[in-house]
Design a protein around this motif. Structure first.
Motif, PDB file in Angstrom:
ATOM      1  N   THR A 130      -7.212   1.714   1.964  1.00 13.75           N
ATOM      2  CA  THR A 130      -6.537   1.207   0.808  1.00 13.75           C
ATOM      3  C   THR A 130      -6.326  -0.445   1.138  1.00 13.75           C
ATOM      4  OG1 THR A 130      -5.181   3.236   0.957  1.00 13.75           O
ATOM      5  CG2 THR A 130      -4.539   1.390  -0.429  1.00 13.75           C
ATOM      6  N   LEU A 137      -7.567  -3.741  -1.226  1.00 17.08           N
ATOM      7  CA  LEU A 137      -6.570  -4.899  -1.624  1.00 17.08           C
ATOM      8  C   LEU A 137      -6.991  -6.154  -1.025  1.00 17.08           C
ATOM      9  CD1 LEU A 137      -2.895  -3.283  -1.690  1.00 17.08           C
ATOM     10  CD2 LEU A 137      -4.736  -3.158  -3.579  1.00 17.08           C
ATOM     11  N   TYR A 158      -0.997   0.827  -8.664  1.00 20.30           N
ATOM     12  CA  TYR A 158      -2.310   0.929  -8.785  1.00 20.30           C
ATOM     13  C   TYR A 158      -2.919   2.254  -8.323  1.00 20.30           C
ATOM     14  CZ  TYR A 158      -6.964  -1.370  -8.024  1.00 20.30           C
ATOM     15  OH  TYR A 158      -8.313  -1.434  -8.095  1.00 20.30           O
ATOM     16  N   CYS A 163       0.628  -1.287  -0.323  1.00 19.26           N
ATOM     17  CA  CYS A 163       0.019   0.045   0.000  1.00 19.26           C
ATOM     18  C   CYS A 163       0.839   1.328  -0.100  1.00 19.26           C
ATOM     19  CB  CYS A 163      -0.956  -0.150   1.297  1.00 19.26           C
ATOM     20  SG  CYS A 163      -1.908  -1.316   1.538  1.00 19.26           S
ATOM     21  N   ALA A 191      -7.114   2.541 -11.007  1.00 15.41           N
ATOM     22  CA  ALA A 191      -8.092   1.865 -10.327  1.00 15.41           C
ATOM     23  C   ALA A 191      -9.374   2.199 -10.845  1.00 15.41           C
ATOM     24  CB  ALA A 191      -8.024   2.081  -8.714  1.00 15.41           C
ATOM     25  N   THR A 227       0.116   0.006  -4.337  1.00 12.36           N
ATOM     26  CA  THR A 227      -0.937   1.266  -4.687  1.00 12.36           C
ATOM     27  C   THR A 227      -0.095   2.617  -4.454  1.00 12.36           C
ATOM     28  OG1 THR A 227      -1.712   1.526  -2.382  1.00 12.36           O
ATOM     29  CG2 THR A 227      -2.717  -0.157  -3.735  1.00 12.36           C
ATOM     30  N   ASN A 284      -1.261   6.609  -3.823  1.00  9.97           N
ATOM     31  CA  ASN A 284      -2.334   7.612  -3.742  1.00  9.97           C
ATOM     32  C   ASN A 284      -1.800   9.001  -4.514  1.00  9.97           C
ATOM     33  OD1 ASN A 284      -4.288   9.347  -2.605  1.00  9.97           O
ATOM     34  ND2 ASN A 284      -4.568   7.696  -1.327  1.00  9.97           N
TER      35      ASN A 284
END
Ligand code: CDP
Length: 310
Positions: free
Chosen positions: A237, A241, A181, A127, A213, A148, A150
């Motif tokens: 997050t 996932l 992602y 994450c 996403a 991921t 952000n």
């Protein structure tokens, strides 16, 4: 045996101390429950179709398709000449994934020695572009298949990629050739930084593949958990996932999910394994999410690793 989520209704969360007791009571006992795994995969497939919908693809988002932002009211993006070419053709993952590790960022990972365990998984999800430097390797491992990012990280850590593209591309190298992602179509201010991140990677022939996403997927997963008692402005997050993993993987183990102030020895634990910056108080409902995940752990649907790895 009565346990705390039956004793306390979900809206009255147990105290950290009660959670520690409950986790200690359960100990290392865990039995895989194939029926539970199949059942959850079916529930998630019915609500959210992760195989087809987790990313924005040319297949699910053709030219002219309206993507409604899941984190804002009444904002949308209509797929056009500029954005369509940035989407992957179709779900690029080779499914089903076998053993998946989903790694949250809790401070509980510190001194856990879970790195080896995590690295043995077939597919590893992390994450928010977490640090994987030498000092953490023993606890969190080195391999990554999907991470991921952000958009706010791009803004804060990389000055929106206006003049620090090299720093960004270089710092992405620790994630090897994984998928990045990004929720590019969740909040309006996140779109531009996400597209810039795409170009920064593409222009430098990076080994990473950008996946945006799909906001429809994020919205349906949000509803799925809301119906199960997770009341937050937005899911964390990590829970997105785990939901993705439950839909795509044959076996899921979660590490670094522990949003509490003390560890199993009742010693203070930091919010992240790399810092102690707390989230906005009412934005996420991580303790409620933990209750749900622990429920799945007890039923053998996924395995939670809290504390030390063997
Ligand atoms: O972006 P977000 O605030 O959701 O996440 P983060 O702080 O970067 O941590 C990644 C994920 O790990 C979170 O989304 C949570 O699911 C999980 N986490 C946790 O369970 N306990 C913590 N103390 C910190 C993170």
């Amino acid at each position: 045996v009565l346990c705390w989520f039956y004793v306390f209704p979900v809206y009255r969360l147990p105290r950290d101390k009660d959670i520690v007791e409950e986790v200690l009571r359960q100990g290392d006992v865990w039995h895989k429950n194939q029926t539970g795994i199949d059942w959850y995969r079916k529930l998630l497939t019915d609500c959210c179709d992760p195989r087809r919908m987790f990313a924005v693809t040319k297949e699910n988002s053709p030219m002219g398709k309206v993507l409604w932002y899941d984190g804002e009211f009444y904002h949308s993006h209509t797929v056009n000449n500029e954005t369509y070419p940035l989407f992957v053709q179709d779900n690029p993952l080779h499914l089903p994934l076998k053993k998946c590790a989903v790694v949250g960022n809790s401070g509980i990972l510190r001194h856990s020695k879970c790195g080896k365990d995590i690295d043995q998984a077939d597919f590893i999800m992390r994450c928010n572009l977490p640090p994987l430097s030498k000092e953490y390797v023993e606890d969190v491992g080195t391999r990554t298949h999907l991470v991921t990012a952000n958009p706010s990280i791009i803004e804060k850590r990389f000055q929106n990629l206006l003049w620090s593209r090299k720093a960004f591309v270089d710092s992405m190298k620790v994630y090897g050739s994984s998928y990045i992602y990004m929720p590019a179509f969740s909040m309006k201010p996140g779109t531009d930084p996400s597209l810039r991140a795409y170009y920064a990677l593409a222009d430098t022939s990076s080994n990473l593949t950008m996946l945006f996403a799909n906001p429809e997927f994020l919205a349906t997963v949000g509803k799925f958990w809301k119906a199960r008692g997770v009341h937050a402005k937005r899911l964390s997050t990590g829970l997105f996932l785990v939901s993705l993993a439950l839909g795509l993987c044959e076996e899921v183990t979660a590490y670094g999910f522990w949003p509490f102030s003390v560890d199993l020895d009742e010693q203070p634990v930091s919010h992240h394994y790399y810092d102690n910056i707390l989230p906005y108080k009412w934005f996420h409902a991580m303790p409620e999410e933990f209750v749900q995940l622990w429920h799945l752990h007890k039923s053998g649907t996924l395995r939670m690793r809290v504390g030390h790895c063997p």
